[in-house]
Design an enzyme around this catalytic site. Structure first.
Site, PDB file in Angstrom:
ATOM      1  N   LYS A  92       0.863  -1.187   0.000  1.00 21.96           N
ATOM      2  CA  LYS A  92       0.000   0.000   0.000  1.00 21.96           C
ATOM      3  C   LYS A  92       0.890   1.224   0.000  1.00 21.96           C
ATOM      4  CE  LYS A  92      -3.968   2.196   0.792  1.00 21.96           C
ATOM      5  NZ  LYS A  92      -3.820   2.798  -0.545  1.00 21.96           N
ATOM      6  N   LYS A 116       5.908   3.287   8.116  1.00 22.31           N
ATOM      7  CA  LYS A 116       4.742   4.145   8.370  1.00 22.31           C
ATOM      8  C   LYS A 116       3.475   3.294   8.472  1.00 22.31           C
ATOM      9  CE  LYS A 116       4.527   7.594   5.645  1.00 22.31           C
ATOM     10  NZ  LYS A 116       4.273   8.556   4.567  1.00 22.31           N
ATOM     11  N   LYS A 128       5.136   1.840  -3.362  1.00 22.51           N
ATOM     12  CA  LYS A 128       5.011   3.200  -3.900  1.00 22.51           C
ATOM     13  C   LYS A 128       5.182   3.102  -5.405  1.00 22.51           C
ATOM     14  CE  LYS A 128       4.556   7.540  -2.538  1.00 22.51           C
ATOM     15  NZ  LYS A 128       3.856   8.104  -1.378  1.00 22.51           N
ATOM     16  N   ASP A 168      -0.479  10.906  -4.391  1.00 21.42           N
ATOM     17  CA  ASP A 168       0.708  11.554  -3.802  1.00 21.42           C
ATOM     18  C   ASP A 168       0.907  12.833  -4.623  1.00 21.42           C
ATOM     19  OD1 ASP A 168       3.094  10.978  -1.810  1.00 21.42           O
ATOM     20  OD2 ASP A 168       4.079  11.711  -3.603  1.00 21.42           O
TER      21      ASP A 168
HETATM   22  P1  NDP Z   1       0.404  17.945  -4.040  1.00 22.99           P
HETATM   23  O1  NDP Z   1       0.813  17.604  -5.412  1.00 22.99           O
HETATM   24  O2  NDP Z   1      -1.018  18.125  -3.717  1.00 22.99           O
HETATM   25  O3  NDP Z   1       1.176  19.262  -3.536  1.00 22.99           O
HETATM   26  C1  NDP Z   1       2.565  19.324  -3.521  1.00 22.99           C
HETATM   27  C2  NDP Z   1       2.979  20.721  -3.104  1.00 22.99           C
HETATM   28  O4  NDP Z   1       4.391  20.750  -2.910  1.00 22.99           O
HETATM   29  C3  NDP Z   1       2.672  21.780  -4.159  1.00 22.99           C
HETATM   30  O5  NDP Z   1       2.456  22.998  -3.518  1.00 22.99           O
HETATM   31  C4  NDP Z   1       3.970  21.794  -4.968  1.00 22.99           C
HETATM   32  O6  NDP Z   1       4.196  22.998  -5.679  1.00 22.99           O
HETATM   33  C5  NDP Z   1       4.992  21.649  -3.876  1.00 22.99           C
HETATM   34  N1  NDP Z   1       6.212  21.037  -4.400  1.00 22.99           N
HETATM   35  C6  NDP Z   1       6.328  19.874  -5.093  1.00 22.99           C
HETATM   36  N2  NDP Z   1       7.594  19.647  -5.441  1.00 22.99           N
HETATM   37  C7  NDP Z   1       8.307  20.694  -4.955  1.00 22.99           C
HETATM   38  C8  NDP Z   1       9.670  21.046  -4.984  1.00 22.99           C
HETATM   39  N3  NDP Z   1      10.566  20.270  -5.588  1.00 22.99           N
HETATM   40  N4  NDP Z   1      10.047  22.207  -4.365  1.00 22.99           N
HETATM   41  C9  NDP Z   1       9.129  23.002  -3.746  1.00 22.99           C
HETATM   42  N5  NDP Z   1       7.810  22.712  -3.691  1.00 22.99           N
HETATM   43  C10 NDP Z   1       7.414  21.578  -4.281  1.00 22.99           C
HETATM   44  O7  NDP Z   1       1.057  16.792  -3.121  1.00 22.99           O
HETATM   45  P2  NDP Z   1       0.678  16.364  -1.632  1.00 22.99           P
HETATM   46  O8  NDP Z   1       0.255  17.539  -0.851  1.00 22.99           O
HETATM   47  O9  NDP Z   1      -0.201  15.178  -1.718  1.00 22.99           O
HETATM   48  O10 NDP Z   1       2.095  15.835  -1.115  1.00 22.99           O
HETATM   49  C11 NDP Z   1       3.037  16.683  -0.457  1.00 22.99           C
HETATM   50  C12 NDP Z   1       4.005  15.830   0.340  1.00 22.99           C
HETATM   51  O11 NDP Z   1       3.275  15.056   1.314  1.00 22.99           O
HETATM   52  C13 NDP Z   1       4.819  14.821  -0.475  1.00 22.99           C
HETATM   53  O12 NDP Z   1       6.094  14.661   0.130  1.00 22.99           O
HETATM   54  C14 NDP Z   1       4.031  13.533  -0.302  1.00 22.99           C
HETATM   55  O13 NDP Z   1       4.839  12.388  -0.481  1.00 22.99           O
HETATM   56  C15 NDP Z   1       3.605  13.680   1.155  1.00 22.99           C
HETATM   57  N6  NDP Z   1       2.469  12.863   1.549  1.00 22.99           N
HETATM   58  C16 NDP Z   1       1.256  12.974   0.916  1.00 22.99           C
HETATM   59  C17 NDP Z   1       0.188  12.212   1.326  1.00 22.99           C
HETATM   60  C18 NDP Z   1      -1.178  12.370   0.759  1.00 22.99           C
HETATM   61  O14 NDP Z   1      -2.108  11.783   1.303  1.00 22.99           O
HETATM   62  N7  NDP Z   1      -1.378  13.159  -0.291  1.00 22.99           N
HETATM   63  C19 NDP Z   1       0.349  11.192   2.396  1.00 22.99           C
HETATM   64  C20 NDP Z   1       1.631  11.220   3.058  1.00 22.99           C
HETATM   65  C21 NDP Z   1       2.638  12.007   2.611  1.00 22.99           C
HETATM   66  P3  NDP Z   1       3.834  23.089  -7.243  1.00 22.99           P
HETATM   67  O15 NDP Z   1       2.369  23.340  -7.295  1.00 22.99           O
HETATM   68  O16 NDP Z   1       4.666  24.212  -7.750  1.00 22.99           O
HETATM   69  O17 NDP Z   1       4.230  21.774  -7.849  1.00 22.99           O
END
Ligand code: NDP
Length: 450
Positions: A92, A116, A128, A168
């Site tokens: 998962k 996790k 993943k 993600d």
């Molecule tokens: P989203 O795609 O919804 O949002 C990602 C955010 O991070 C956007 O604001 C994006 O900006 C920014 N971002 C992405 N890459 C970079 C970078 N290289 N430098 C600076 N900003 C960046 O993703 P999520 O919110 O779902 O995921 C965010 C984090 O949380 C990730 O690490 C993910 O693995 C983790 N996570 C997510 C879960 C989930 O349920 N969604 C669960 C557990 C962990 P921009 O719009 O410019 O791309």
């Protein structure tokens, strides 16, 4: 152990480096976990055999994803699914669509997911996947055709009892819908439990979109409660403006805190008056519907400022929530946070702090909530979605939220207790790694060498 002998854990790490010398993110993730496990292996040397197997994925699938863009030009991307460990349940973990995706990033994320998921107390293994496809600037039609092609291969490898992907970075409700539609079409079966993060009208769970961000705020609250403190009245810096960041800000607001920053990959905004519910609704519309840039916030809210190509960690705060991506807090950012009196950090993103940054937090007694624990609310609620799918029922929002809250509090408790067990009281990073590892290790030992 005599100093002339190499510690078995160091030997395992050397093998990882030799086997895949260019997988830097995977090295970082394994180094962190292996370092935490040393005191445990000293207590129980037999565990090193399990660790040796645990660092190698059970299976890695890589595939071509051809698709046709709006100009009728054929494009090709690379798809991945890393099925890392299924000792305690089916694989998962989410799917990430981002141009930076490569095998090292997929392996680090899948490896982290094992611990996790185990820590969440739910019977799910670690996996993943994703692609180097960049959804930014693509039309809905292009995203749909890409998702259909991606699923045409992935469908051979997933199922409600084998491997259950979710979202993600770059994969939200729209993408999960397209992926689910193609899976259903190929398999000629409505297998709701094969993907999580689905829309409510076709088997999704209430609260799944909110779960990672809410869970992260609950976890931070628990970290502070243990120190007779709370989020109420605290000023927060948050990075990211995607799914995790949005709902982290929402819950933190509800708990009486004031978030003053959000960011995207182009820069960050600071609003000293706080990003309240109304302003957050603007960010949600901007990011989720219009697919715009966070810089547009300052056009709408005149008191706010935009800092291009900057991260928010030099802004004074009481608590920081990195919710964007890996390695976004380095040593210099950590020093800024410490010198500005930051009390704690809860990781919404996966591996957002570099090892040097974590060392600085620990040395300076900054409360540190590692990703494996602090952002586990998303996958935990995905498992709740799977339970509802298999029972063909839907729980209420309040019911799912209460379960999520209990899971986050239990994760905090288990990580704290495990840290104490290995003599690292208050070190939640070590605690999360040890607690997550022990359950998987016991299952692996019981199942023999497979
Ligand atoms: P989203 O795609 O919804 O949002 C990602 C955010 O991070 C956007 O604001 C994006 O900006 C920014 N971002 C992405 N890459 C970079 C970078 N290289 N430098 C600076 N900003 C960046 O993703 P999520 O919110 O779902 O995921 C965010 C984090 O949380 C990730 O690490 C993910 O693995 C983790 N996570 C997510 C879960 C989930 O349920 N969604 C669960 C557990 C962990 P921009 O719009 O410019 O791309």
């Amino acid at each position: 152990m005599p100093s002339t002998m190499t510690h078995p854990i160091d030997r395992i790490y050397q093998t990882i480096l030799k086997r895949d010398p260019d997988q830097l993110e995977f090295h970082q993730a394994t180094y962190e976990v292996l370092t935490s496990l040393k005191p445990l292996v000293d207590q129980e040397p037999k565990l090193s055999e399990v660790v040796d197997r645990l660092v190698e994925p059970e299976r890695v699938i890589m595939f071509r994803v051809p698709w046709v863009d709006d100009k009728n030009v054929a494009q090709v991307n690379r798809g991945f699914r890393v099925q890392f460990n299924s000792a305690i349940g089916p694989y998962k973990g989410g799917l990430r669509f981002h141009p930076s995706v490569n095998l090292s990033i997929m392996k680090f994320l899948a490896f982290e997911q094992i611990f996790k998921n185990s820590l969440s107390g739910l019977p799910i293994g670690g996996g993943k996947g994703g692609s180097d496809f960049d959804p930014k600037g693509k039309s809905d039609g292009e995203v749909m055709r890409f998702c259909q092609s991606f699923m045409s291969e992935l469908a051979h490898h997933i199922g409600a009892d084998t491997d259950i992907p979710a979202g993600d970075i770059g994969v939200g409700g729209r993408e999960i819908g397209f992926l689910f539609g193609q899976f259903k079409r190929l398999k000629k079966v409505f297998e709701g439990g094969v993907l999580t993060g689905k829309g409510l009208s076709y088997g999704g769970s209430l609260m799944r979109p909110e779960a990672t961000g809410y869970g992260c705020a609950y976890f931070a609250q628990e970290m502070l409660t243990a120190k007779q403190n709370s989020l109420e009245g605290k000023t927060l810096t948050v990075s990211g403006s995607g799914n995790v960041a949005q709902y982290c800000v929402e819950k933190a607001n509800q708990l009486g805190a004031k978030a003053i920053t959000m960011s995207d990959s182009s820069g960050f905004i600071m609003d000293e008056n706080g990003i309240d519910a109304q302003k957050l609704a603007f960010v949600m519309e901007l990011k989720n519907v219009k697919h715009g840039r966070i810089s547009e916030y300052v056009d709408r809210y005149k008191g706010a400022r935009y800092y291009e190509h900057k991260k928010p960690w030099a802004v004074p705060c009481d608590f920081a929530f990195p919710c964007a991506t890996q390695n976004e807090i380095d040593a210099s950012d950590a020093r800024d946070l410490v010198s500005n009196g930051c009390l704690g950090v809860a990781e919404g993103a996966n591996m957002p702090s570099t090892p040097e940054a974590i060392e600085i937090f620990v040395e300076n007694k900054v409360l540190f909530g590692p990703a494996k624990a602090a952002n586990a609310g998303g996958v935990a609620t995905s498992a709740l979605e799977m339970s509802q799918n298999s029972q063909r029922i839907s729980w209420t929002r309040e019911d799912v939220d209460a379960r999520l809250h209990t899971i986050m509090n239990d994760i905090y408790k288990n990580a704290s207790l495990a840290a104490e067990r290995v003599g690292k009281k208050d070190n939640l990073l070590v605690g999360a790694n040890v607690a997550g590892f022990l359950k998987v290790a016991n299952a692996m030992m019981a199942q023999g060498v497979v």
